[in-house]
Design an enzyme around this catalytic site. Structure first.
Site, PDB file in Angstrom:
ATOM      1  N   HIS A  95      -6.804 -13.526   5.796  1.00 30.89           N
ATOM      2  CA  HIS A  95      -5.453 -13.898   5.429  1.00 30.89           C
ATOM      3  C   HIS A  95      -5.631 -14.556   4.029  1.00 30.89           C
ATOM      4  O   HIS A  95      -4.347 -15.148   3.439  1.00 30.89           O
ATOM      5  CB  HIS A  95      -5.080 -14.886   6.454  1.00 30.89           C
ATOM      6  CG  HIS A  95      -4.880 -14.353   7.692  1.00 30.89           C
ATOM      7  ND1 HIS A  95      -4.054 -12.898   7.942  1.00 30.89           N
ATOM      8  CD2 HIS A  95      -4.915 -14.555   9.120  1.00 30.89           C
ATOM      9  CE1 HIS A  95      -3.992 -12.711   9.223  1.00 30.89           C
ATOM     10  NE2 HIS A  95      -4.684 -13.633  10.065  1.00 30.89           N
ATOM     11  N   ASP A 131      -8.861  -6.871  13.555  1.00 28.61           N
ATOM     12  CA  ASP A 131      -8.369  -7.989  13.912  1.00 28.61           C
ATOM     13  C   ASP A 131      -6.885  -7.597  14.177  1.00 28.61           C
ATOM     14  O   ASP A 131      -6.407  -6.723  13.643  1.00 28.61           O
ATOM     15  CB  ASP A 131      -8.364  -9.094  12.870  1.00 28.61           C
ATOM     16  CG  ASP A 131      -7.875 -10.495  13.394  1.00 28.61           C
ATOM     17  OD1 ASP A 131      -8.803 -11.224  13.533  1.00 28.61           O
ATOM     18  OD2 ASP A 131      -6.785 -10.667  13.296  1.00 28.61           O
ATOM     19  N   HIS A 133      -4.413  -9.318  13.857  1.00 30.25           N
ATOM     20  CA  HIS A 133      -3.437  -9.604  12.738  1.00 30.25           C
ATOM     21  C   HIS A 133      -3.694  -9.150  11.345  1.00 30.25           C
ATOM     22  O   HIS A 133      -4.871  -8.383  11.223  1.00 30.25           O
ATOM     23  CB  HIS A 133      -3.649 -10.938  12.326  1.00 30.25           C
ATOM     24  CG  HIS A 133      -3.090 -12.031  13.504  1.00 30.25           C
ATOM     25  ND1 HIS A 133      -4.248 -12.446  14.382  1.00 30.25           N
ATOM     26  CD2 HIS A 133      -2.136 -12.440  14.029  1.00 30.25           C
ATOM     27  CE1 HIS A 133      -3.960 -13.300  15.273  1.00 30.25           C
ATOM     28  NE2 HIS A 133      -2.461 -13.113  15.263  1.00 30.25           N
ATOM     29  N   ASP A 213      -9.346 -10.654  18.470  1.00 28.21           N
ATOM     30  CA  ASP A 213      -8.095 -11.426  19.046  1.00 28.21           C
ATOM     31  C   ASP A 213      -7.142 -10.193  19.695  1.00 28.21           C
ATOM     32  O   ASP A 213      -6.271 -10.525  20.341  1.00 28.21           O
ATOM     33  CB  ASP A 213      -7.321 -12.118  17.945  1.00 28.21           C
ATOM     34  CG  ASP A 213      -7.498 -11.949  16.774  1.00 28.21           C
ATOM     35  OD1 ASP A 213      -7.854 -10.722  16.582  1.00 28.21           O
ATOM     36  OD2 ASP A 213      -7.048 -12.766  15.759  1.00 28.21           O
TER      37      ASP A 213
HETATM   38 ZN   LIG Z   1      -6.240 -12.566  13.941  1.00 32.45          ZN
END
Ligand SMILES: [Zn+2]
Length: 272
Positions: A95, A131, A133, A213
């Site tokens: 991120h 991931d 996200h 995740d």
């Molecule tokens: Zn994540």
């Protein structure tokens, strides 16, 4: 070195992984030059100036030894990329854009590793991010760079909010997924969108932003996917088929019982 005071991205994640994989080899810190190929100097100065626990932004805390931890994570990612390893590191990185720490991430480990590979003479690097996200930081680093292909599969509509089907370039692929999907849908999306695009790019090395995740046991806020250990093994196996060299860097995955199992499954898949 990077306590987070009750946050899901905790020191416990590293503890359970090091216990599960006692044959690990220690990495080394990234150098300032290696970091500056991705990040602005202001970010390093900010992280270096921290002398007590601080909140850098709503999702990201840091303290006086967090820079040391982040440099070790980035340097270990570089070593994994050059050796074909799996960097079991925290804090995660995907991120973090060039100018800021963001979303649990201080330095973008996989982007720093990709740049180090290029510095060593590798011209074409692909990054696959599974991931749950969107890897917004990695996308930002390589948005204007057609020597690095970036593909992200992620649950759309949750943090960080980016990664829609409209965000595409010749070397940026976003595969937004709805909530509630399992192995069949994740593998189907990989085969339909990610694999053909990466193959067409013909990478010399594939780096995987391996977040866990999307696991069925994850209970992070708003995350709702049902990938199993076997699903991660199969995702990893299919990644392995996309380039002559592969390496992985840990991103998310906060279910402490599931994380070592999912990592072991993916590690097996990367070697098949
Ligand atoms: Zn994540």
């Amino acid at each position: 070195m990077h306590p987070t005071f009750g946050h899901p991205e905790s020191t416990e994640r590293a503890r359970v992984l090091l216990e599960a994989f006692p044959a690990f080899v220690e990495g080394r810190p990234a150098t300032e030059d290696e970091v500056l190929r991705v990040h602005r100097r202001e970010l390093l100065e900010l992280l270096g100036s921290i002398d007590r626990p601080v909140q850098l932004e709503p999702n990201t805390v840091a303290s006086e030894t967090s820079l040391e931890a982040a440099l070790l994570a980035a340097g270990t990612a570089i070593e994994a990329a050059s050796n074909g390893g799996f960097a079991l590191v925290r804090p995660p990185g995907h991120h973090a854009p060039p100018r800021a720490a963001f979303g649990f991430c201080l330095l973008n480990n996989i982007a720093i590793a990709a740049r180090a590979l290029q510095e060593s003479g590798v011209e074409r690097v692909a990054i696959v991010d599974f991931d749950v996200h969107h890897g917004n930081g990695t996308q930002d680093v390589f948005w204007d760079d057609d020597t690095v292909f970036f593909a992200s599969m992620h649950q759309f509509g949750i943090f960080p909010g980016t990664g829609s089907a409209d965000e595409q370039r010749e070397t940026t692929l976003n595969v937004p997924l709805r909530a509630g999907l399992g192995d069949a849908e994740w593998l189907g999306a990989f085969d339909t969108y990610v694999a053909p695009a990466v193959r067409e790019f013909v990478p010399e090395v594939l780096l995987v932003s391996a977040g866990f995740d999307a696991h069925e046991e994850e209970d992070l806020y708003l995350v709702d996917q049902r990938v199993t250990d076997d699903g991660f093994r199969e995702l990893a196996r299919r990644c392995r088929a996309l380039a002559p060299r592969i390496a992985a860097v840990l991103e998310g995955g906060y279910a402490l019982e599931a994380l070592p199992r999912a990592v072991a499954a993916a590690h097996a898949g990367f070697r098949e």
